[in-house]
Scaffold this motif. Structure first.
Motif, PDB file in Angstrom:
ATOM      1  N   LEU A   1      -6.071  -4.754  12.780  1.00  0.00           N
ATOM      2  CA  LEU A   1      -6.765  -5.996  13.114  1.00  0.00           C
ATOM      3  C   LEU A   1      -8.263  -5.759  12.990  1.00  0.00           C
ATOM      4  CD1 LEU A   1      -4.777  -7.202  16.267  1.00  0.00           C
ATOM      5  CD2 LEU A   1      -4.308  -7.627  13.847  1.00  0.00           C
ATOM      6  N   SER A   2      -8.948  -6.651  12.288  1.00  0.00           N
ATOM      7  CA  SER A   2     -10.371  -6.451  12.013  1.00  0.00           C
ATOM      8  C   SER A   2     -11.116  -7.772  12.003  1.00  0.00           C
ATOM      9  CB  SER A   2     -10.563  -5.763  10.647  1.00  0.00           C
ATOM     10  OG  SER A   2      -9.892  -4.528  10.596  1.00  0.00           O
ATOM     11  N   GLY A   3     -12.439  -7.649  12.011  1.00  0.00           N
ATOM     12  CA  GLY A   3     -13.328  -8.794  11.879  1.00  0.00           C
ATOM     13  C   GLY A   3     -14.407  -8.487  10.863  1.00  0.00           C
ATOM     14  N   ASP A   4     -15.659  -8.771  11.199  1.00  0.00           N
ATOM     15  CA  ASP A   4     -16.841  -8.357  10.449  1.00  0.00           C
ATOM     16  C   ASP A   4     -17.065  -9.085   9.127  1.00  0.00           C
ATOM     17  OD1 ASP A   4     -19.136  -6.445  10.047  1.00  0.00           O
ATOM     18  OD2 ASP A   4     -17.911  -5.837   8.328  1.00  0.00           O
ATOM     19  N   ALA A   5     -16.004  -9.442   8.405  1.00  0.00           N
ATOM     20  CA  ALA A   5     -16.146  -9.860   7.013  1.00  0.00           C
ATOM     21  C   ALA A   5     -16.754 -11.254   6.844  1.00  0.00           C
ATOM     22  CB  ALA A   5     -14.781  -9.819   6.324  1.00  0.00           C
ATOM     23  N   HIS A   6     -16.714 -12.096   7.863  1.00  0.00           N
ATOM     24  CA  HIS A   6     -17.152 -13.489   7.804  1.00  0.00           C
ATOM     25  C   HIS A   6     -16.253 -14.334   6.915  1.00  0.00           C
ATOM     26  CE1 HIS A   6     -21.454 -13.035   9.565  1.00  0.00           C
ATOM     27  NE2 HIS A   6     -20.606 -12.182  10.085  1.00  0.00           N
ATOM     28  N   TYR A   7     -15.038 -13.851   6.724  1.00  0.00           N
ATOM     29  CA  TYR A   7     -13.964 -14.651   6.153  1.00  0.00           C
ATOM     30  C   TYR A   7     -12.663 -14.012   6.621  1.00  0.00           C
ATOM     31  CZ  TYR A   7     -14.681 -10.978   2.628  1.00  0.00           C
ATOM     32  OH  TYR A   7     -14.888  -9.780   1.994  1.00  0.00           O
ATOM     33  N   ALA A   8     -11.595 -14.786   6.593  1.00  0.00           N
ATOM     34  CA  ALA A   8     -10.313 -14.309   7.103  1.00  0.00           C
ATOM     35  C   ALA A   8      -9.331 -14.169   5.952  1.00  0.00           C
ATOM     36  CB  ALA A   8      -9.770 -15.284   8.146  1.00  0.00           C
ATOM     37  N   TYR A   9      -8.453 -13.168   6.054  1.00  0.00           N
ATOM     38  CA  TYR A   9      -7.432 -12.962   5.040  1.00  0.00           C
ATOM     39  C   TYR A   9      -6.358 -12.048   5.602  1.00  0.00           C
ATOM     40  CZ  TYR A   9      -9.904  -8.547   4.320  1.00  0.00           C
ATOM     41  OH  TYR A   9     -10.509  -7.322   4.524  1.00  0.00           O
ATOM     42  N   MET A  10      -5.254 -11.957   4.866  1.00  0.00           N
ATOM     43  CA  MET A  10      -4.134 -11.106   5.266  1.00  0.00           C
ATOM     44  C   MET A  10      -3.686 -10.311   4.048  1.00  0.00           C
ATOM     45  SD  MET A  10      -1.913 -14.006   7.248  1.00  0.00           S
ATOM     46  CE  MET A  10      -2.693 -15.175   8.369  1.00  0.00           C
ATOM     47  N   ALA A  11      -3.449  -9.026   4.231  1.00  0.00           N
ATOM     48  CA  ALA A  11      -3.012  -8.167   3.137  1.00  0.00           C
ATOM     49  C   ALA A  11      -1.940  -7.215   3.630  1.00  0.00           C
ATOM     50  CB  ALA A  11      -4.190  -7.385   2.562  1.00  0.00           C
ATOM     51  N   THR A  12      -1.078  -6.792   2.711  1.00  0.00           N
ATOM     52  CA  THR A  12      -0.061  -5.790   2.999  1.00  0.00           C
ATOM     53  C   THR A  12      -0.229  -4.633   2.026  1.00  0.00           C
ATOM     54  OG1 THR A  12       1.516  -7.445   3.778  1.00  0.00           O
ATOM     55  CG2 THR A  12       2.413  -5.308   3.136  1.00  0.00           C
ATOM     56  N   SER A  13      -0.221  -3.422   2.547  1.00  0.00           N
ATOM     57  CA  SER A  13      -0.269  -2.231   1.705  1.00  0.00           C
ATOM     58  C   SER A  13       0.990  -1.411   1.944  1.00  0.00           C
ATOM     59  CB  SER A  13      -1.500  -1.376   2.028  1.00  0.00           C
ATOM     60  OG  SER A  13      -1.410  -0.115   1.383  1.00  0.00           O
ATOM     61  N   VAL A  14       1.657  -1.060   0.850  1.00  0.00           N
ATOM     62  CA  VAL A  14       2.749  -0.096   0.907  1.00  0.00           C
ATOM     63  C   VAL A  14       2.189   1.208   0.372  1.00  0.00           C
ATOM     64  CG1 VAL A  14       5.061   0.513   0.143  1.00  0.00           C
ATOM     65  CG2 VAL A  14       4.490  -1.880   0.628  1.00  0.00           C
ATOM     66  N   ALA A  15       2.050   2.191   1.254  1.00  0.00           N
ATOM     67  CA  ALA A  15       1.432   3.473   0.893  1.00  0.00           C
ATOM     68  C   ALA A  15       2.522   4.516   0.696  1.00  0.00           C
ATOM     69  CB  ALA A  15       0.470   3.920   1.989  1.00  0.00           C
ATOM     70  N   LEU A  16       2.534   5.127  -0.498  1.00  0.00           N
ATOM     71  CA  LEU A  16       3.481   6.189  -0.818  1.00  0.00           C
ATOM     72  C   LEU A  16       2.721   7.499  -0.849  1.00  0.00           C
ATOM     73  CD1 LEU A  16       6.363   6.996  -1.665  1.00  0.00           C
ATOM     74  CD2 LEU A  16       5.663   6.624  -4.043  1.00  0.00           C
ATOM     75  N   TYR A  17       3.116   8.457   0.014  1.00  0.00           N
ATOM     76  CA  TYR A  17       2.396   9.709   0.149  1.00  0.00           C
ATOM     77  C   TYR A  17       3.049  10.799  -0.688  1.00  0.00           C
ATOM     78  CZ  TYR A  17       0.340   7.169   4.020  1.00  0.00           C
ATOM     79  OH  TYR A  17      -0.299   6.220   4.777  1.00  0.00           O
ATOM     80  N   LEU A  18       2.296  11.864  -0.914  1.00  0.00           N
ATOM     81  CA  LEU A  18       2.719  12.943  -1.793  1.00  0.00           C
ATOM     82  C   LEU A  18       4.025  13.577  -1.337  1.00  0.00           C
ATOM     83  CD1 LEU A  18       1.969  14.656  -4.257  1.00  0.00           C
ATOM     84  CD2 LEU A  18       0.670  16.158  -2.746  1.00  0.00           C
ATOM     85  N   ASP A  19       4.237  13.623   0.002  1.00  0.00           N
ATOM     86  CA  ASP A  19       5.457  14.254   0.511  1.00  0.00           C
ATOM     87  C   ASP A  19       6.663  13.330   0.450  1.00  0.00           C
ATOM     88  OD1 ASP A  19       4.936  12.422   2.455  1.00  0.00           O
ATOM     89  OD2 ASP A  19       4.722  13.846   4.110  1.00  0.00           O
ATOM     90  N   GLY A  20       6.491  12.139  -0.157  1.00  0.00           N
ATOM     91  CA  GLY A  20       7.595  11.197  -0.294  1.00  0.00           C
ATOM     92  C   GLY A  20       7.690  10.187   0.827  1.00  0.00           C
ATOM     93  N   ASP A  21       6.898  10.338   1.878  1.00  0.00           N
ATOM     94  CA  ASP A  21       6.903   9.387   2.979  1.00  0.00           C
ATOM     95  C   ASP A  21       6.296   8.070   2.518  1.00  0.00           C
ATOM     96  OD1 ASP A  21       7.297   8.338   5.454  1.00  0.00           O
ATOM     97  OD2 ASP A  21       5.700   9.466   6.451  1.00  0.00           O
ATOM     98  N   LYS A  22       6.716   6.996   3.146  1.00  0.00           N
ATOM     99  CA  LYS A  22       6.211   5.665   2.795  1.00  0.00           C
ATOM    100  C   LYS A  22       5.901   4.907   4.076  1.00  0.00           C
ATOM    101  CE  LYS A  22       8.944   2.398   1.144  1.00  0.00           C
ATOM    102  NZ  LYS A  22       9.790   1.601   0.204  1.00  0.00           N
ATOM    103  N   LYS A  23       4.753   4.266   4.118  1.00  0.00           N
ATOM    104  CA  LYS A  23       4.350   3.477   5.269  1.00  0.00           C
ATOM    105  C   LYS A  23       3.893   2.093   4.816  1.00  0.00           C
ATOM    106  CE  LYS A  23       5.026   6.561   8.437  1.00  0.00           C
ATOM    107  NZ  LYS A  23       6.180   6.389   9.354  1.00  0.00           N
ATOM    108  N   THR A  24       4.175   1.111   5.665  1.00  0.00           N
ATOM    109  CA  THR A  24       3.678  -0.238   5.429  1.00  0.00           C
ATOM    110  C   THR A  24       2.557  -0.522   6.418  1.00  0.00           C
ATOM    111  OG1 THR A  24       5.867  -0.976   4.707  1.00  0.00           O
ATOM    112  CG2 THR A  24       4.270  -2.677   5.299  1.00  0.00           C
ATOM    113  N   LEU A  25       1.431  -0.936   5.880  1.00  0.00           N
ATOM    114  CA  LEU A  25       0.270  -1.243   6.704  1.00  0.00           C
ATOM    115  C   LEU A  25      -0.148  -2.685   6.440  1.00  0.00           C
ATOM    116  CD1 LEU A  25      -0.270   1.837   5.215  1.00  0.00           C
ATOM    117  CD2 LEU A  25      -1.763   1.923   7.191  1.00  0.00           C
TER     118      LEU A  25
END
Length: 673
Positions: free
Chosen positions: A540-564
């Protein structure tokens, strides 16, 4: 100047099953006691059953007429009632006089200054330990910012759902720039100066700290309006380009906070003859200290006064919100000064400037008193609070004592904390726990690492201390968005590069102190995520003076995957993209999104921590990310009007929306996990 008894508050602060904290600032010292009630509301028939509690009050004098109080309620036995509507009242006693909030006109349903919703007798809240929550969040609230105050709009949400605990928001996150210390409106500056002297009982002698303030051009400018730009840049070593009325004294910071939250303070200003028209002000101040022409000053003054009056009119709604929902806060730069700690050189220059070091210390002290204290009261022991009170109450403070206070404020490193929501939220201090490139790189596109290694350890420890476990979902509150909007980032870098070659300091020019400008810092966040291993992470963030929503699917070198998930809501009151400019920006973003689709990033592990697009994994790769931006109901990916974020989280679902207010609620298209 006759001050109201209550200068700000009551604010409902940290609230959990075994403690409820209420913050209030008063103009006199009182013995304060509290009452807590279990409210039953059936068919508009209300009953109020007293809840047996223990009350502990910590009062800290911040000046002759400014006493900050934190009232801690604990249950007489067991825990507080959970998932039940609770109400509270405060009683103030001094010698033989005793009165409660009702005597102050704050508990009358329907009254202009009422803190209660509907037909309730008291401000209300609830405590839950369910595996779900509803949160409001936002940032960037400037008194004279353009547009309606979205924080006042939150009053509508609470009013509509005050009795329905299945829909009522349970917490409010304020994520930076609750005040603008550098960008202060001219019409309110004379009152801020005078009011600050009344609160503290003195006029802080800044000439003693910086002798050049006793000589022109600084002497004339110090207590005028629109005249402090050179003081801020020459004597404080600040880099803000809007600091012609920069707050300097502690009393001025305190005045700004009180103006930000209490309509009574604006009425006081009116009664005392402040907030005058430009023509009236000119009659009282025929000599302008800023050197600007009268027409330019009048245009700025009139525009600011219009927005200030709009802001003041909405404050009864804001005050009611703050009394009825637990709030958790963290600073960003404008709470202290623009570009705060943006580079190591900036920090060194300000530290070695006696006035700059003093002003930052004043800002941090005010932040603690009005925001930080109620977040996690156990972070601040008696030694810390007594040090602050001793400093502020001293009339003839010695230089050594002042330096000890300044050093303590600059070195304090426990601003990071967790809020007791589900999922737990860790609020990151991205301003005082920074690390910088090995050598000063003022003429480099690389920004600071926003959290140093110790900061990440402290954030992990705070989570473990609150009972969070690996495999649980997690909320991370970062004032600055972790995932920005790619087109903006690319455009800024393209514009910054030729200026860097021309030896122009691009960090302060383009505010380049975000996560995206330091690859090592970006990597350290991902390493932290791998280490603590959440089920998923909401940022959760502010600062930008505009609002938006994004999803990142991060795939790490060890094969782990996280959704942010990056959820950004900003500004509460400070529209910067307006009219045709806003529409053109939205159109450009949509065209870019349609052309490029989701953004694929490689974060590599080389010395430069370079960022590449659409790159295959190598042995040096840290993470590959697929980033997708969610479209809103109007088809764009961003909202530029004043807004407030709303999120609902449960074990099997998450819904988020961006909320605007124009006497009715307008939701963006919700997205669901």
């Amino acid at each position: 100047m006759k001050l109201p008894v209550v200068l700000a508050g009551p604010f409902l602060r940290r609230t959990e099953s075994d403690q409820v904290n209420i913050w209030i600032a008063c103009s006199e010292e009182f013995e304060i006691s509290a009452e807590l009630f279990l409210i039953n509301a059936d068919n508009r028939e209300y009953s109020y059953k007293p809840v047996y509690i223990h009350t502990f009050v910590k009062s800290v004098p911040l000046g002759d007429k400014l006493i900050a109080n934190l009232i801690k309620l604990t249950p007489g036995s067991g825990t507080f009632p959970l998932d039940r509507l609770l109400g509270y009242n405060l009683r103030f006693t001094k010698t033989r006089v005793s009165f409660d909030m009702g005597s102050l006109g704050l508990l009358t349903p329907g009254a202009k200054d009422s803190l209660v919703y509907g037909h309730l007798k008291y401000p209300s809240f609830y405590i839950t330990e369910r595996k779900d929550c509803r949160l409001l969040y936002g940032s960037c609230r400037k008194l004279h910012g353009k547009g309606d105050d979205a924080l006042a709009g939150a009053d509508l949400l609470l009013q509509d759902h005050c009795l329905n605990l299945e829909e009522r928001p349970e917490a409010l996150f304020l994520m930076g720039d609750q005040i603008y210390a550098d960008d202060v409106a001219g019409p309110v500056m004379p009152f801020i100066t005078k009011f600050g002297e009344t609160l503290t009982g003195r006029k802080e002698n800044l000439v003693k700290i910086e002798p050049r303030l006793g000589r022109d051009p600084y002497k004339t400018a110090l207590d005028g309006i629109y005249g402090r730009q050179r003081i801020a840049s020459d004597l404080c070593k600040f880099s803000s380009r809007n600091s012609s009325n920069h707050l300097l004294r502690f009393g001025e910071y305190a005045s700004m906070y009180l103006l930000a939250f209490n309509p009574d303070i604006w009425r006081l200003a009116e009664r005392e003859g402040f907030l005058a028209s430009f023509e009236e002000w000119m009659k009282r101040n025929p000599v302008l200290s800023s050197g600007k022409n009268t027409h330019t000053i009048k245009r700025a003054y009139d525009k600011q006064l219009k927005e200030l009056r709009k802001f003041a009119a909405s404050l009864p709604h804001v005050r009611r919100v703050m009394a009825n929902i637990p709030s958790y806060m963290i600073f960003d730069d404008h709470d202290i000064t623009d570009d705060w700690n943006i580079t190591s050189q900036w920090r060194q220059d300000v530290w070695h400037s006696p006035l700059g070091r003093h002003v930052i210390s004043n800002g941090l002290t005010a932040y603690w008193a009005f925001q930080g204290w109620g977040n996690h009261p156990d972070s601040f022991d008696d030694t810390f609070t007594d040090m602050i009170s001793s400093h502020l109450s001293s009339k003839n403070e010695k230089k050594e004592s002042r330096l000890n206070w300044e050093t303590s404020m600059w070195s304090f490193d426990r601003w990071t904390y967790t809020a007791p929501t589900y999922p737990p939220a860790v609020f990151l201090d991205t301003r005082t726990q920074r690390s910088f490139p090995g050598k000063d790189r003022t003429m480099n596109l690389e920004g600071p690492q926003l959290i140093n290694e110790l900061g990440w350890l402290q954030a992990k420890y705070a989570l473990l201390e609150c009972g969070w476990n690996a495999g649980d979902p997690l909320i991370v509150v970062s004032s600055v968005p972790f995932y920005g909007i790619g087109l903006f980032d690319s455009a800024m870098k393209k514009a910054a590069f030729p200026l860097m070659l021309a030896r122009i300091p691009v960090q302060t020019t383009f505010d380049m102190d975000s996560w995206k400008y330091n690859g090592k810092g970006y990597e350290s966040f991902h390493k932290w995520i791998i280490d603590i291993d959440p089920a998923y992470c909401l940022i959760l963030s502010g600062d930008a003076h505009y609002a938006y929503m994004a999803t990142s699917v991060a795939l790490y070198l060890d094969g782990d995957k996280k959704t942010l998930y990056q959820l950004t809501s900003s500004p509460l009151k400070n529209i910067t993209l307006t009219g045709i400019t806003s529409e053109l920006v939205k159109a450009a973003l949509q065209i870019n999104l349609n052309k490029n689709g989701a953004r694929r990033f490689i974060r590599d592990k080389t010395k430069t921590y370079h960022v590449e697009l659409d790159h295959d994994f190598s042995h040096e790769t840290v993470a590959k990310e697929l980033i997708d931006y969610h479209t809103l109901e109007d088809g764009s990916i961003m909202e530029t009007e004043n807004n407030l974020g709303f999120i609902m989280i449960s074990p099997d679902k998450m819904e988020a929306s961006i909320v605007k207010f124009n006497r009715k609620t307008i939701d963006s298209r919700k997205f669901t996990k």
